[in-house]
Design an enzyme around this catalytic site. Structure first.
Site, PDB file in Angstrom:
ATOM      1  N   GLY A   3       0.862  -1.185   0.000  1.00 24.42           N
ATOM      2  CA  GLY A   3       0.000   0.000   0.000  1.00 24.42           C
ATOM      3  C   GLY A   3       0.891   1.225   0.000  1.00 24.42           C
ATOM      4  N   CYS A   8      -6.162  21.949  18.847  1.00 21.17           N
ATOM      5  CA  CYS A   8      -6.062  22.253  20.272  1.00 21.17           C
ATOM      6  C   CYS A   8      -5.444  21.092  21.017  1.00 21.17           C
ATOM      7  CB  CYS A   8      -7.437  22.566  20.826  1.00 21.17           C
ATOM      8  SG  CYS A   8      -8.157  23.951  19.967  1.00 21.17           S
TER       9      CYS A   8
HETATM   10  C1  LIG Z   1      -2.023  -2.735   6.099  1.00 24.11           C
HETATM   11  C2  LIG Z   1      -1.964  -3.971   5.294  1.00 24.11           C
HETATM   12  C3  LIG Z   1      -1.287  -3.973   4.079  1.00 24.11           C
HETATM   13  C4  LIG Z   1      -0.543  -2.792   3.535  1.00 24.11           C
HETATM   14  O1  LIG Z   1       0.486  -2.351   4.360  1.00 24.11           O
HETATM   15  P1  LIG Z   1       1.528  -1.266   3.769  1.00 24.11           P
HETATM   16  O2  LIG Z   1       2.405  -0.969   4.942  1.00 24.11           O
HETATM   17  O3  LIG Z   1       0.734  -0.077   3.349  1.00 24.11           O
HETATM   18  O4  LIG Z   1       2.223  -1.901   2.631  1.00 24.11           O
HETATM   19  C5  LIG Z   1      -1.303  -5.128   3.339  1.00 24.11           C
HETATM   20  N1  LIG Z   1      -1.963  -6.229   3.762  1.00 24.11           N
HETATM   21  C6  LIG Z   1      -2.648  -6.253   4.921  1.00 24.11           C
HETATM   22  C7  LIG Z   1      -3.363  -7.482   5.318  1.00 24.11           C
HETATM   23  C8  LIG Z   1      -2.671  -5.125   5.725  1.00 24.11           C
HETATM   24  O5  LIG Z   1      -3.341  -5.151   6.879  1.00 24.11           O
END
Ligand SMILES: *Cc1c(COP(=O)(O)O)cnc(C)c1O
Length: 463
Positions: free
Chosen positions: A322, A391
C-alpha cells in the site's frame, strides 16, 4: 532528520536541541529525490513544481492544506511492482493506504489487484470499476452484511480471520448459490517494523489464526469441510514500514511448513500464498528502502527454497503493497500562519492543517521531511518544529526540521511522502473539513477527492 543519530548520554527531555541533532543539509533548497514524488522539482524561480505545475498556482486554485498526488509516479510504481513480480505472481494494492475511484481506475488499467477491508472500501473499489474477481476482502471482524455484499459482488478472495467467519462466509456462499474463494489469515509469530523483526513473540494480537497454537490448522480443516468454500491458500502480513527481508523469510518458512502439513493431512496442495504488505518507503533522507525488483527476487528465492525443502510445487505468490505504491507519490501543501521563535530551543512554525490531515506523527512518532516550497531561500537554517492548528500540544506535523530562517507567514511548506495513511486516516477534529486530494499530471491538476466544507459537516449534525 535522524534522531537515532543522537550521541549516547542523557537527554534533557524533548525540547533541548543543543548538540542532539544531525547537522542541517548543506543546501535547504535541494529536494532529495528519495522522499519526493518523481516529477517534483524546484524551478528556476525557486518554486516547487509537481507534474509540471507550480505550488503557488496549486495553492491559489485548490487552497491549503491539500494533498497533491503525482499520477505519473503512481502509475510508474504500479508498473514497477507488476513487472517485478511478473505473470506468476499477483500484486494487490492495499486500499486502506489511500483509495478513491480515480486510484481504482489507475490500478485496474495498470494490472494490479486490490485489497479492501470494509464495506466502504469495497463500494469504492466496485464504483471505480475494479473487477470483483481481482478484489480481496480483509479484516478481523467483517460484518455479516459486508460478507454477504462481498460474496454477492463476486469478490475473488475473502481472507478469513476467525472460526465464526468461516461459518458466516459459508452461509453467505450457500445463500448466493456460489462457491467462494477464501484464504486463511495465519499468525506466523513474526512482527516486523522498520529495521527490526521479532520472531515467536507476537502471537498476542487480534489478527489471524495461530500457526503455533494450532488454530490455523483447525481453520483449514473447517474450511475444507464446506463445499461452498474454495480454499485457495494461506495469508500472512507481518508489519509495516519494513526495510529488510528477514521477517518475510521466517514467515514464508512457517507458511510453507503449514502448506506441507496440509498436504500430508488432507492430501491437497493449496495453490496460493500471500505474504502481505508492509514494505517501507523513505520518509526522510535517512531511510533506504529496497525497490520492488529486489523485493520480488528475494521473496521468490525464499519461497522457492522453502518449497523445495518441503517437496511442494511453488504456489502462486501475492503481495500487498500500500504505502510503497502511494506513499511517495504525494505531498501535503500547507500555508504558514505564525512563527514563534523560542530562544535556545527551536522555532515553532504553525501551518493551516495538522493532526487532522496527518495523524502519523502523533500516532506513530513518524518522521517527515519538509521544504519551503513557494520560493527558494538563501537564509541560514533554523531548527524548527512544524505544528498544526489543533487544540493539542501533540499536534505536530514534523517534529524536527531545518527550515530557512526567513520562513514566515504566507510561505507555503510541502511535506513529502504523505500519500499513504494521511488522507485515509484524516479526521474532522476541531470540526476541520478534510483537505482535497488533487492529481497532477502533464501540467494539469484535477481534484480526485474534493475538499470537505463546513456545510458537509453541518449536514451530518441533524440537531
Ligand atoms: C495494512 C496492510 C497492508 C498494507 O500495508 P503497507 O504498509 O501499506 O504496505 C497489506 N496487507 C494487509 C493485510 C494489511 O493489513
Amino acid at each position: 532528520m535522524s534522531r537515532s543519530a543522537h550521541p549516547a548520554g542523557p537527554r534533557h527531555g524533548d525540547v533541548l536541541p543543543d548538540g542532539h541533532y544531525s547537522a542541517p543539509p548543506a543546501d535547504l533548497n535541494v529536494l532529495d529525490e528519495k522522499v519526493w514524488a518523481r516529477t517534483v522539482e524546484r524551478d528556476q524561480e525557486g518554486q516547487v513544481r509537481i507534474g509540471g505545475v507550480g505550488v503557488r498556482a496549486l495553492a491559489e486554485e485548490f487552497g491549503t492544506p491539500a494533498y497533491f498526488l503525482d499520477e505519473a509516479d503512481f502509475r510508474a510504481r504500479c508498473r514497477a511492482w507488476r513487472e517485478a513480480f511478473g505473470s506468476e505472481a499477483d500484486v494487490f494494492y492495499a486500499g486502506k493506504a489511500f483509495l478513491s475511484r480515480a486510484v481504482v481506475r489507475w490500478l485496474t488499467e495498470e494490472g494490479l489487484n486490490l485489497d479492501v477491508c470494509s464495506g466502504g472500501e469495497l463500494s469504492t473499489a466496485l464504483a471505480g470499476g475494479m473487477p470483483a474477481a481481482r478484489i480481496a476482502f480483509h479484516g478481523n471482524n467483517k460484518s455479516t452484511t459486508e460478507i454477504e455484499r462481498a460474496v454477492e459482488a463476486g469478490v475473488g478472495r475473502i481472507v478469513v480471520d476467525s472460526f465464526e467467519e468461516i461459518e458466516r462466509v459459508a452461509a453467505a456462499a450457500r445463500a448466493a448459490g456460489v462457491r467462494q474463494g477464501v484464504q486463511i489469515r495465519v499468525t506466523v509469530g513474526v512482527e516486523a517494523h522498520t529495521h527490526e523483526f521479532i520472531a515467536t513473540a507476537h502471537e498476542d494480537q487480534k489478527f489471524g489464526l495461530s500457526l503455533a497454537g494450532g488454530t490455523a490448522a483447525e481453520a483449514v480443516r473447517r474450511t475444507l469441510g464446506h463445499d461452498g468454500l474454495e480454499l485457495l491458500g494461506l495469508h500472512s502480513h507481518i508489519g509495516s514500514q519494513i526495510f529488510d527481508m528477514s521477517g518475510f523469510e521466517v514467515s514464508a518458512r512457517r507458511v510453507v511448513g503449514l502448506l506441507a502439513r496440509i498436504r500430508d493431512e488432507h492430501g491437497v496442495e493449496l495453490p496460493e500464498i500471500d505474504l502481505g504488505g508492509g514494505l517501507g518507503i523513505a520518509y526522510t533522507s535517512d531511510d533506504d528502502p529496497q525497490g520492488p525488483a529486489e523485493i520480488a527476487k528475494a521473496l521468490r528465492e525464499i519461497v522457492g527454497r522453502e518449497c523445495e525443502v518441503a517437496g511442494l510445487a511453488v504456489p502462486r505468490i501475492s503481495v500487498e503493497p500500500g504505502r510503497a505504491i502511494v506513499g511517495p507519490t504525494a505531498f501535503t501543501l500547507y500555508e504558514v500562519g505564525t512563527v514563534k521563535p523560542l530562544p535556545g530551543l527551536r522555532t515553532y512554525v504553525s501551518v493551516d492543517g495538522g493532526m487532522s490531515d496527518n495523524i502519523r506523527t502523533a500516532l506513530y512518532d513518524a518522521e517527515y521531511a519538509v521544504a519551503l516550497a513557494s520560493r527558494a531561500s538563501t537564509a541560514p537554517p533554523m531548527l524548527a518544529r512544524v505544528v498544526g492548528k489543533h487544540c493539542e500540544s501533540g499536534d505536530i506535523v514534523v517534529r524536527d526540521a531545518y527550515l530557512p530562517a526567513d520562513t514566515g507567514p504566507g510561505d507555503l511548506l510541502a511535506v513529502p511522502a504523505t500519500g499513504a495513511y494521511c488522507r485515509s486516516m484524516a479526521s474532522n477534529y476541531n470540526h476541520t473539513p478534510r483537505p482535497p486530494v488533487v492529481a497532477v499530471a502533464d501540467g494539469r491538476a484535477r481534484t480526485i477527492v474534493r475538499r470537505e466544507t463546513e456545510e458537509d459537516l453541518l449536514r451530518l449534525d441533524v440537531g
